[in-house]
Design a protein around this motif. Structure first.
Motif, PDB file in Angstrom:
ATOM      1  N   ALA A  13      -3.459   6.156   2.767  1.00 45.39           N
ATOM      2  CA  ALA A  13      -3.618   5.946   4.181  1.00 45.39           C
ATOM      3  C   ALA A  13      -4.306   4.381   4.648  1.00 45.39           C
ATOM      4  O   ALA A  13      -3.698   4.149   5.645  1.00 45.39           O
ATOM      5  CB  ALA A  13      -4.781   7.011   4.593  1.00 45.39           C
ATOM      6  N   ALA A  14      -5.023   3.983   3.882  1.00 48.74           N
ATOM      7  CA  ALA A  14      -5.525   2.601   3.922  1.00 48.74           C
ATOM      8  C   ALA A  14      -4.273   1.578   4.142  1.00 48.74           C
ATOM      9  O   ALA A  14      -4.329   0.687   5.052  1.00 48.74           O
ATOM     10  CB  ALA A  14      -6.754   2.278   3.027  1.00 48.74           C
ATOM     11  N   GLU A  15      -3.465   1.584   3.262  1.00 47.45           N
ATOM     12  CA  GLU A  15      -2.261   0.942   3.210  1.00 47.45           C
ATOM     13  C   GLU A  15      -1.151   1.295   4.087  1.00 47.45           C
ATOM     14  O   GLU A  15       0.065   0.676   4.095  1.00 47.45           O
ATOM     15  CB  GLU A  15      -1.962   0.563   1.742  1.00 47.45           C
ATOM     16  CG  GLU A  15      -3.032  -0.112   0.979  1.00 47.45           C
ATOM     17  CD  GLU A  15      -2.850  -0.165  -0.576  1.00 47.45           C
ATOM     18  OE1 GLU A  15      -1.811   0.570  -1.009  1.00 47.45           O
ATOM     19  OE2 GLU A  15      -3.581  -0.893  -1.400  1.00 47.45           O
ATOM     20  N   MET A  16      -1.142   2.323   4.907  1.00 46.26           N
ATOM     21  CA  MET A  16      -0.198   2.701   5.751  1.00 46.26           C
ATOM     22  C   MET A  16       0.241   1.758   6.811  1.00 46.26           C
ATOM     23  O   MET A  16       1.349   1.687   7.345  1.00 46.26           O
ATOM     24  CB  MET A  16      -0.641   4.101   6.404  1.00 46.26           C
ATOM     25  CG  MET A  16       0.369   5.079   6.808  1.00 46.26           C
ATOM     26  SD  MET A  16       0.237   6.710   6.763  1.00 46.26           S
ATOM     27  CE  MET A  16      -1.490   6.843   7.370  1.00 46.26           C
ATOM     28  N   ILE A  17      -1.014   0.885   7.375  1.00 44.08           N
ATOM     29  CA  ILE A  17      -0.678   0.187   8.512  1.00 44.08           C
ATOM     30  C   ILE A  17      -0.999  -1.509   7.943  1.00 44.08           C
ATOM     31  O   ILE A  17      -2.214  -1.567   7.826  1.00 44.08           O
ATOM     32  CB  ILE A  17      -1.260   0.573   9.704  1.00 44.08           C
ATOM     33  CG1 ILE A  17      -0.808   1.979  10.172  1.00 44.08           C
ATOM     34  CG2 ILE A  17      -1.316  -0.359  10.722  1.00 44.08           C
ATOM     35  CD1 ILE A  17      -1.630   2.629  10.929  1.00 44.08           C
ATOM     36  N   GLY A  18      -0.116  -2.199   8.228  1.00 46.94           N
ATOM     37  CA  GLY A  18      -0.534  -3.492   8.170  1.00 46.94           C
ATOM     38  C   GLY A  18      -0.598  -4.039   6.766  1.00 46.94           C
ATOM     39  O   GLY A  18      -1.501  -4.905   6.345  1.00 46.94           O
ATOM     40  N   ALA A  19      -0.068  -3.542   5.970  1.00 47.27           N
ATOM     41  CA  ALA A  19      -0.156  -4.046   4.649  1.00 47.27           C
ATOM     42  C   ALA A  19       1.062  -4.207   4.090  1.00 47.27           C
ATOM     43  O   ALA A  19       2.191  -4.043   4.599  1.00 47.27           O
ATOM     44  CB  ALA A  19      -0.777  -2.771   3.616  1.00 47.27           C
ATOM     45  N   ASN A  20       1.324  -5.324   3.259  1.00 43.99           N
ATOM     46  CA  ASN A  20       2.541  -5.776   2.543  1.00 43.99           C
ATOM     47  C   ASN A  20       2.593  -5.767   1.032  1.00 43.99           C
ATOM     48  O   ASN A  20       3.353  -6.152   0.345  1.00 43.99           O
ATOM     49  CB  ASN A  20       2.927  -7.078   3.072  1.00 43.99           C
ATOM     50  CG  ASN A  20       1.886  -8.228   2.820  1.00 43.99           C
ATOM     51  OD1 ASN A  20       0.869  -8.212   2.122  1.00 43.99           O
ATOM     52  ND2 ASN A  20       1.985  -9.221   3.753  1.00 43.99           N
ATOM     53  N   ALA A  21       1.458  -5.191   0.545  1.00 45.64           N
ATOM     54  CA  ALA A  21       1.357  -4.928  -1.007  1.00 45.64           C
ATOM     55  C   ALA A  21       0.297  -3.783  -1.130  1.00 45.64           C
ATOM     56  O   ALA A  21      -0.309  -3.429  -0.115  1.00 45.64           O
ATOM     57  CB  ALA A  21       0.819  -6.279  -1.490  1.00 45.64           C
ATOM     58  N   GLY A  22       0.284  -3.214  -2.454  1.00 44.28           N
ATOM     59  CA  GLY A  22      -0.489  -2.461  -2.757  1.00 44.28           C
ATOM     60  C   GLY A  22       0.162  -1.093  -3.237  1.00 44.28           C
ATOM     61  O   GLY A  22       1.443  -0.875  -2.748  1.00 44.28           O
ATOM     62  N   LEU A  23      -0.286  -0.299  -4.197  1.00 45.87           N
ATOM     63  CA  LEU A  23       0.372   0.782  -4.491  1.00 45.87           C
ATOM     64  C   LEU A  23       0.773   1.925  -3.436  1.00 45.87           C
ATOM     65  O   LEU A  23       1.860   2.276  -3.185  1.00 45.87           O
ATOM     66  CB  LEU A  23      -0.274   1.674  -5.800  1.00 45.87           C
ATOM     67  CG  LEU A  23      -0.491   1.077  -7.155  1.00 45.87           C
ATOM     68  CD1 LEU A  23      -1.170   1.674  -7.851  1.00 45.87           C
ATOM     69  CD2 LEU A  23       0.895   0.732  -7.560  1.00 45.87           C
ATOM     70  N   GLY A  24      -0.237   2.143  -2.421  1.00 50.27           N
ATOM     71  CA  GLY A  24      -0.028   2.952  -1.448  1.00 50.27           C
ATOM     72  C   GLY A  24       0.960   2.419  -0.472  1.00 50.27           C
ATOM     73  O   GLY A  24       1.990   3.163  -0.101  1.00 50.27           O
ATOM     74  N   PHE A  25       1.037   1.082  -0.261  1.00 53.73           N
ATOM     75  CA  PHE A  25       2.154   0.612   0.498  1.00 53.73           C
ATOM     76  C   PHE A  25       3.408   0.876  -0.364  1.00 53.73           C
ATOM     77  O   PHE A  25       4.290   0.954   0.568  1.00 53.73           O
ATOM     78  CB  PHE A  25       1.837  -1.072   0.528  1.00 53.73           C
ATOM     79  CG  PHE A  25       2.750  -1.800   1.104  1.00 53.73           C
ATOM     80  CD1 PHE A  25       3.509  -1.997   2.271  1.00 53.73           C
ATOM     81  CD2 PHE A  25       3.713  -2.609  -0.007  1.00 53.73           C
ATOM     82  CE1 PHE A  25       4.472  -2.533   2.764  1.00 53.73           C
ATOM     83  CE2 PHE A  25       4.754  -3.106   0.316  1.00 53.73           C
ATOM     84  CZ  PHE A  25       5.455  -3.245   1.721  1.00 53.73           C
ATOM     85  N   LEU A  26       3.528   0.732  -1.436  1.00 58.03           N
ATOM     86  CA  LEU A  26       4.694   0.779  -2.199  1.00 58.03           C
ATOM     87  C   LEU A  26       5.216   2.247  -2.072  1.00 58.03           C
ATOM     88  O   LEU A  26       6.462   2.383  -2.052  1.00 58.03           O
ATOM     89  CB  LEU A  26       4.427   0.505  -3.808  1.00 58.03           C
ATOM     90  CG  LEU A  26       5.531   0.331  -4.699  1.00 58.03           C
ATOM     91  CD1 LEU A  26       6.523  -0.708  -4.238  1.00 58.03           C
ATOM     92  CD2 LEU A  26       5.411   0.285  -6.155  1.00 58.03           C
ATOM     93  N   VAL A  27       4.446   3.142  -2.102  1.00 62.01           N
ATOM     94  CA  VAL A  27       4.776   4.597  -1.933  1.00 62.01           C
ATOM     95  C   VAL A  27       5.555   4.720  -0.487  1.00 62.01           C
ATOM     96  O   VAL A  27       6.529   5.038  -0.159  1.00 62.01           O
ATOM     97  CB  VAL A  27       3.822   5.605  -2.087  1.00 62.01           C
ATOM     98  CG1 VAL A  27       4.114   6.912  -1.456  1.00 62.01           C
ATOM     99  CG2 VAL A  27       3.039   5.397  -3.343  1.00 62.01           C
ATOM    100  N   LEU A  28       4.592   4.178   0.507  1.00 60.67           N
ATOM    101  CA  LEU A  28       5.323   4.461   1.980  1.00 60.67           C
ATOM    102  C   LEU A  28       6.509   3.508   2.343  1.00 60.67           C
ATOM    103  O   LEU A  28       7.442   3.984   2.787  1.00 60.67           O
ATOM    104  CB  LEU A  28       4.201   3.940   2.834  1.00 60.67           C
ATOM    105  CG  LEU A  28       2.898   4.815   3.021  1.00 60.67           C
ATOM    106  CD1 LEU A  28       1.905   4.079   3.605  1.00 60.67           C
ATOM    107  CD2 LEU A  28       3.252   6.033   3.785  1.00 60.67           C
ATOM    108  N   ASN A  29       6.280   2.369   1.722  1.00 64.56           N
ATOM    109  CA  ASN A  29       7.754   1.316   1.846  1.00 64.56           C
ATOM    110  C   ASN A  29       8.859   1.894   1.127  1.00 64.56           C
ATOM    111  O   ASN A  29       9.868   1.698   1.820  1.00 64.56           O
ATOM    112  CB  ASN A  29       7.448  -0.226   1.262  1.00 64.56           C
ATOM    113  CG  ASN A  29       8.271  -0.988   1.966  1.00 64.56           C
ATOM    114  OD1 ASN A  29       8.812  -1.661   1.031  1.00 64.56           O
ATOM    115  ND2 ASN A  29       8.282  -1.176   3.285  1.00 64.56           N
ATOM    116  N   SER A  30       8.823   2.416  -0.015  1.00 60.37           N
ATOM    117  CA  SER A  30       9.647   2.929  -0.535  1.00 60.37           C
ATOM    118  C   SER A  30      10.440   3.988   0.039  1.00 60.37           C
ATOM    119  O   SER A  30      11.931   4.065   0.203  1.00 60.37           O
ATOM    120  CB  SER A  30       9.429   3.317  -2.139  1.00 60.37           C
ATOM    121  OG  SER A  30       8.839   2.200  -2.741  1.00 60.37           O
TER     122      SER A  30
END
Ligand SMILES: Nc1ncnc2c1ncn2[C@@H]1O[C@H](COP(=O)(O)OP(=O)(O)OP(=O)(O)O)[C@@H](O)[C@H]1O
Ligand SMILES: [Mg+2]
Lengths: 251, 286
Positions: free
Chosen positions: A191-208
């Motif tokens: 959730a934390a990396e859902m918005i405004g992130a461009n790296a991180g494992l959470g970001f990787l899940v969402l971005n993929s």
């Protein structure tokens, strides 16, 4: 021995299902690629160093959020555990605050702290501070009065009594709180990396998922789970080493 | 010679002084314990034995005055070592570090502490167990550590609150004999609370019999059994039996009263254990 055998066969069975169902077309392989494909992708991500880069960014956020939680939760919990009036005064607002999930508050955090690093650390803080605060409070509050009396009889009081008796007696509860806090931190990471992130494992899940690299998405989920489990294990061992006296039974 | 412990007109009530609803635990107790004396306090459950000991230890405030070696008691102090029934060892400290606690409080330099703590562990027969945590020790060993801890900072007097009550019969007898040996070796004044008649007679030079609540001194019985009692068969001797009978008669009525108190109106339910004392007394008699 039989327990181990059972556990291994259940795990293998699930893996076989994950491999088989997409292959025979019972599940759309575009939504759930076979396990072997996810494993291959995971390996690729690992070798290229990309996975570690994301993991590092996430770890950074979690450590920061957790550190703030410890710095706030432990002292506050000590105060609440030591002074009844203090605890009673703060009990209402804290109980209410605890009920509000970190995810529900994310929009509020973004409003106040923007979409940068700060609100990510704040949401992790919010998720992890409660178990630390509550466990510390209970740990301090429930120190065996017999031990306090015994130390007092040897003229320990004030800061000395606290340092030599209350704190070590409450330490196991505080450790447990920190371990729980870390687990909660991992839970809100995506959730934390859902918005405004461009790296991180959470970001990787969402971005993929967004760019429809589904094997990558599953690889990132597996990595996230493994990572969280690893950190929990690590904290557990640190805790055990710091409190050997608890399981000192036997021998 | 001045008494080692001088208890002067001590009264203690819980919950609101003499006001209605308050509970008078000790009623005007005066008692002198001589230098190096071993004195046992015997009384039914709930008669205020622990309260008296805690007041002497400075853990509980009370009316009246207490002097230890001529110095007025105003709070806890390292001139008194306390041994509690439930050991009260710090579970996160090894046996050696538990014994060293009082030395730390006494500001004994670190490099002297270990040697001193070890000396007392050895005195209670626990050499070789320095590094064990309390969870790794039996009940008897834990109480040995607690005794070593109370001795290590070299207090003037030892205050013991039913220290052997939680132990099995054999361990208890062994520790009683060990305690006598330690007492002879160190010459400490010992104030020993118990509700076992045999224990009081075997250990003490004088036995103070207390009344049921509110605790008063009913009678002080001189125990004129031969010394040393260590290794001799005093327990089965005729004088021992006579003393036991005499003390039992003093106590029997009080135990009954205590039971009555406990079963009628007790402001703090569950604190009095009249039945336990009655059982203990009955056991000692048969
Ligand atoms: N902190 C307390 N608050 C209120 N009442 C208390 C407190 N401590 C003890 N009392 C009461 O004072 C009386 C004396 O208690 P105390 O513990 O001194 O008895 P005791 O002789 O040591 O009994 P036992 O043999 O059961 O240990 C009891 O009636 C008990 O209920
Ligand atoms: Mg008692």
């Amino acid at each position: 021995m039989r327990g181990l055998l059972l556990r291994v066969s259940v795990a293998l069975g699930l893996l076989a299902l994950w491999e088989g169902l997409p292959r025979i077309g019972l599940v759309n392989p575009n939504f759930l690629p076979p396990a072997s494909e996810v494993a291959r992708t995971l390996w690729k991500l690992l070798v290229s160093g990309e996975l570690l880069r994301h993991a590092w960014v996430s770890l950074d956020r979690i450590l920061l959020g957790l550190a703030v939680s410890i710095l706030v939760g432990v002292p506050l919990g000590i105060f609440m555990g030591s002074w009844k009036t203090f605890e009673r005064t703060l009990d209402g607002p804290l109980q209410a605050g605890r009920q509000v999930s970190a995810i529900a508050l994310f929009p509020v955090f973004i409003l106040f702290f923007g979409i940068g690093e700060l609100s990510k650390v704040v949401i992790i803080f919010w998720a992890s501070v409660w178990p630390i605060l509550l466990n510390t409070t209970i740990g301090v509050k429930t120190v065996d009065p017999v031990l306090i009396r015994s130390a007092r009889s040897m003229s320990a009081r004030g800061a000395t009594l606290f340092r030599k008796v209350v704190l070590p007696a409450a330490a196991p509860a505080i450790f447990t709180g920190i371990r729980l806090g870390a687990a909660y931190a991992f839970m809100v990471l995506v959730a934390a990396e859902m918005i405004g992130a461009n790296a991180g494992l959470g970001f990787l899940v969402l971005n993929s998922q967004e760019v429809f690299k589904i094997p990558e998405m599953y690889a990132a989920i597996v990595a996230l789970a493994t990572f969280g489990l690893g950190v929990n294990k690590l904290l557990y061992h640190l805790e055990r080493r710091a409190t050997v006296w608890r399981e000192a039974g036997g021998t | 010679m001045q008494p080692s412990i001088d208890i002067r007109n001590v009264s203690k009530s819980y919950g609101g002084g003499t006001a209605p609803g308050g509970l008078l635990a000790l009623d005007d107790v005066s008692l002198q314990v001589g230098q190096g004396e071993f004195l046992a306090i015997l009384g039914p459950s709930g008669c205020g034995k622990s309260t008296l000991l805690h007041v002497v230890a400075g853990l509980t405030p009370a009316r009246g005055e207490i002097l230890v070696q001529g110095k007025k008691v105003t709070g806890p102090g390292l001139d008194r070592g306390v041994v509690f029934q439930d050991y009260a060892l710090f579970p996160w400290r090894t046996a050696l570090d538990n014994v060293a606690f009082g030395l730390e409080m006494k500001k004994v330099p670190r490099h002297l502490r270990a040697a001193s703590a070890y000396k007392y562990l050895k005195m209670v027969g626990l050499a070789g167990f320095e590094d064990r945590y309390p969870a790794q020790l039996s009940g008897g060993m834990k109480q040995r550590v607690a005794i070593a801890r109370a001795l290590a900072f070299d207090p003037e007097v030892l205050l013991m609150d039913e220290p052997f009550a939680a132990l099995d019969a054999q361990t208890r007898e062994i520790l009683q004999t060990e305690l006598l040996r330690i007492w002879e070796q160190t010459g400490k004044t010992i104030l020993f609370v118990t509700h076992a008649i045999d224990e009081a007679i075997y250990l003490a030079q004088r036995v103070v019999v207390m009344t049921a609540r509110p605790g008063r001194i009913k009678q002080i019985v001189d125990i004129d059994l031969p010394w040393p009692r260590v290794d001799s068969d005093v327990r089965s001797s005729r004088p021992f039996a006579l003393l036991r009978h005499r003390i039992w008669e003093l106590l029997a009525g009080e135990v009954e009263k205590a039971q009555h108190l406990a079963s009628s109106r007790d402001p703090v339910p569950g604190r009095s254990r009249g039945g336990v004392a009655a059982d203990a007394v009955a056991q000692e008699v048969v």
